[in-house]
Write a protein that holds these residues in place. Structure first.
Motif, PDB file in Angstrom:
ATOM      1  N   LEU A   1       0.411  -4.537   4.061  1.00 18.88           N
ATOM      2  CA  LEU A   1      -0.764  -4.329   3.199  1.00 18.88           C
ATOM      3  C   LEU A   1      -1.844  -5.363   3.508  1.00 18.88           C
ATOM      4  O   LEU A   1      -3.039  -5.030   3.614  1.00 18.88           O
ATOM      5  N   ALA A   2      -1.434  -6.622   3.634  1.00 20.67           N
ATOM      6  CA  ALA A   2      -2.398  -7.687   3.895  1.00 20.67           C
ATOM      7  C   ALA A   2      -3.103  -7.495   5.236  1.00 20.67           C
ATOM      8  O   ALA A   2      -4.311  -7.751   5.365  1.00 20.67           O
ATOM      9  N   ILE A   3      -2.372  -7.027   6.230  1.00 19.10           N
ATOM     10  CA  ILE A   3      -2.966  -6.818   7.556  1.00 19.10           C
ATOM     11  C   ILE A   3      -3.979  -5.693   7.537  1.00 19.10           C
ATOM     12  O   ILE A   3      -5.046  -5.775   8.165  1.00 19.10           O
ATOM     13  N   HIS A   4      -3.700  -4.632   6.810  1.00 14.10           N
ATOM     14  CA  HIS A   4      -4.546  -3.433   6.878  1.00 14.10           C
ATOM     15  C   HIS A   4      -5.518  -3.278   5.718  1.00 14.10           C
ATOM     16  O   HIS A   4      -6.357  -2.365   5.746  1.00 14.10           O
ATOM     17  N   CYS A   5      -5.423  -4.129   4.697  1.00 14.78           N
ATOM     18  CA  CYS A   5      -6.283  -3.982   3.523  1.00 14.78           C
ATOM     19  C   CYS A   5      -7.761  -4.005   3.916  1.00 14.78           C
ATOM     20  O   CYS A   5      -8.215  -4.880   4.651  1.00 14.78           O
ATOM     21  N   GLY A   6      -8.504  -3.059   3.389  1.00 13.76           N
ATOM     22  CA  GLY A   6      -9.949  -2.983   3.682  1.00 13.76           C
ATOM     23  C   GLY A   6     -10.777  -3.912   2.838  1.00 13.76           C
ATOM     24  O   GLY A   6     -11.982  -4.074   3.079  1.00 13.76           O
ATOM     25  N   ASP A   7     -10.181  -4.536   1.836  1.00 18.20           N
ATOM     26  CA  ASP A   7     -10.905  -5.457   0.952  1.00 18.20           C
ATOM     27  C   ASP A   7     -10.091  -6.729   0.782  1.00 18.20           C
ATOM     28  O   ASP A   7      -9.845  -7.191  -0.321  1.00 18.20           O
ATOM     29  N   PHE A   8      -9.669  -7.268   1.911  1.00 15.43           N
ATOM     30  CA  PHE A   8      -8.767  -8.411   1.913  1.00 15.43           C
ATOM     31  C   PHE A   8      -9.516  -9.704   1.585  1.00 15.43           C
ATOM     32  O   PHE A   8     -10.485 -10.064   2.245  1.00 15.43           O
TER      33      PHE A   8
ATOM     34  N   CYS B   1      -7.709   0.027  -1.955  1.00 18.38           N
ATOM     35  CA  CYS B   1      -8.472   0.660  -0.886  1.00 18.38           C
ATOM     36  C   CYS B   1      -7.671   1.793  -0.241  1.00 18.38           C
ATOM     37  O   CYS B   1      -6.488   1.991  -0.541  1.00 18.38           O
ATOM     38  N   VAL B   2      -8.308   2.532   0.668  1.00 19.06           N
ATOM     39  CA  VAL B   2      -7.662   3.672   1.315  1.00 19.06           C
ATOM     40  C   VAL B   2      -6.423   3.238   2.083  1.00 19.06           C
ATOM     41  O   VAL B   2      -5.358   3.869   1.991  1.00 19.06           O
ATOM     42  N   ASN B   3      -6.545   2.148   2.848  1.00 19.52           N
ATOM     43  CA  ASN B   3      -5.398   1.685   3.636  1.00 19.52           C
ATOM     44  C   ASN B   3      -4.232   1.279   2.747  1.00 19.52           C
ATOM     45  O   ASN B   3      -3.066   1.615   3.021  1.00 19.52           O
ATOM     46  N   CYS B   4      -4.511   0.545   1.669  1.00 15.41           N
ATOM     47  CA  CYS B   4      -3.446   0.134   0.754  1.00 15.41           C
ATOM     48  C   CYS B   4      -2.776   1.357   0.129  1.00 15.41           C
ATOM     49  O   CYS B   4      -1.540   1.406   0.023  1.00 15.41           O
ATOM     50  N   ALA B   5      -3.593   2.327  -0.270  1.00 10.92           N
ATOM     51  CA  ALA B   5      -3.038   3.538  -0.883  1.00 10.92           C
ATOM     52  C   ALA B   5      -2.152   4.291   0.098  1.00 10.92           C
ATOM     53  O   ALA B   5      -1.077   4.779  -0.275  1.00 10.92           O
TER      54      ALA B   5
END
Length: 328
Positions: free
Chosen positions: A48-55, A63-67
């Motif tokens: 999640l941390a690597i791909h989060c769009g609002d990290f 965000c979309v990636n987290c979802a």
């Protein structure tokens, strides 16, 4: 679940956060520790941390990636486990994974593969994965998850950065059961003790059913007498009817003899796993003694390994129970 929501494992999280913020993530990690303590949870939190769009220091979870990661459908994050109805991870699965890792990432970030449990890879699959770890695809990240590293090839282990996860404190597991599961305080203490530091195990325990099983098993062990091999053989036959039941019994027996040993040495109930069976532990502990209880703990591990290797269950259990009878 992001880093902030993970229970315990502060040192491991600190290591991963520092590597992530400094862009020094290793290409492969080996997460080792008891089942249910949160190894996969930490692996998913890292994804999640690597791909989060609002990290901003941690995954946002919105965000979309987290979802997509939380819904298990992100194209760059894959969990490898035995296929339905199978007992092992095959070489075909690893070869397919290798092909996927060499494709360009959809998000432009890392392609992540989580192998859980890695010990279920057969030898061919492990050798295939070794080739991938020796020449890792660019921007790929492998996380192997295992209860122990002994069943993995030494060459495979050597290619991974190892993080060891310890059981959670009993108080922390009990607090989770009370606050997140609505379990009564006394029941939460009992379940936390039986889980041996595993939130996952504690959440899945059926206290009523397990209480009855433990009562029967403890009575069976107490009834075994020196030289009474007929009773031990009958008990082994009953336990051998189900592989899962046999392994559950041996896992409990390990905790039981551990409790007998602890009580014999310290007379302290605080560290007991079978916290609600203190009187039976006191009685059997006096009869068995610390040294013999320690020997029995080793016997349970040997028996469980034998059953996991698909040896004849009845013979394995007979050997274990004959040994216990012989120790009286």
């Amino acid at each position: 679940m992001n880093f902030a929501q993970v229970r315990g494992h502060a040192k491991q999280l600190e290591t991963l956060r520092a590597a992530l913020s400094g862009q020094r993530l290793h290409h492969a990690y080996l997460f080792v520790g008891p089942e249910g303590v949160g190894k996969r949870t930490v692996a998913m939190a890292l994804a999640l941390a690597i791909h989060c769009g609002d990290f901003h220091g941690d995954a946002c979870g919105r965000c979309v990636n987290c979802a997509q990661i939380n819904d298990a459908n992100h194209p760059d994050v894959r969990v490898i486990e035995p296929s339905p109805g199978k007992k092992e991870i095959t070489i075909q699965q690893i070869r397919e994974l290798e092909r996927e890792l060499r494709y360009r990432s959809f998000s432009g970030r890392r392609k992540i593969a989580i192998v859980d449990p890695a010990v279920l890879m057969n030898p061919s699959a492990q050798n295939a994965l070794l080739k991938t770890l020796e020449e890792p695809p660019e921007n790929s990240l492998m996380i192997l998850i295992a209860p122990n590293a002994g069943k993995l090839l030494p060459t495979l282990r050597s290619r991974c950065l190892r993080l060891t996860f310890a059981p959670l404190p009993r108080a922390e597991v009990a607090a989770y059961l009370r606050n997140s599961r609505g379990v009564k305080a006394e029941d939460a203490e009992t379940l936390a003790a039986m889980s041996m530091g595993s939130v996952g195990v504690a959440a899945g325990l059926d206290q009523a059913a397990l209480t009855e099983k433990r009562r029967v098993w403890a009575g069976m062990l107490a009834a075994l007498k020196a030289g009474d091999f007929r009773s031990a053989s009958a008990a082994a036959e009953a336990l051998a009817a189900s592989r899962d039941e046999a392994l559950e019994f041996l896992k409990w027996a390990e905790s039981w003899y551990r409790d007998l040993m602890i009580h014999a040495v310290t007379n302290d109930a605080d560290e007991l796993v079978n916290l609600d069976m203190k009187e039976q532990i006191k009685q059997q502990g006096a009869a068995v003694g610390a040294e013999r209880a320690l020997e029995a703990v080793g016997r349970t591990a040997d028996a469980a390994n034998g059953i996991q290797r698909n040896l004849n269950r009845r013979m394995v259990l007979e050997k274990f129970l004959f040994g216990v009878v012989g120790e009286r």
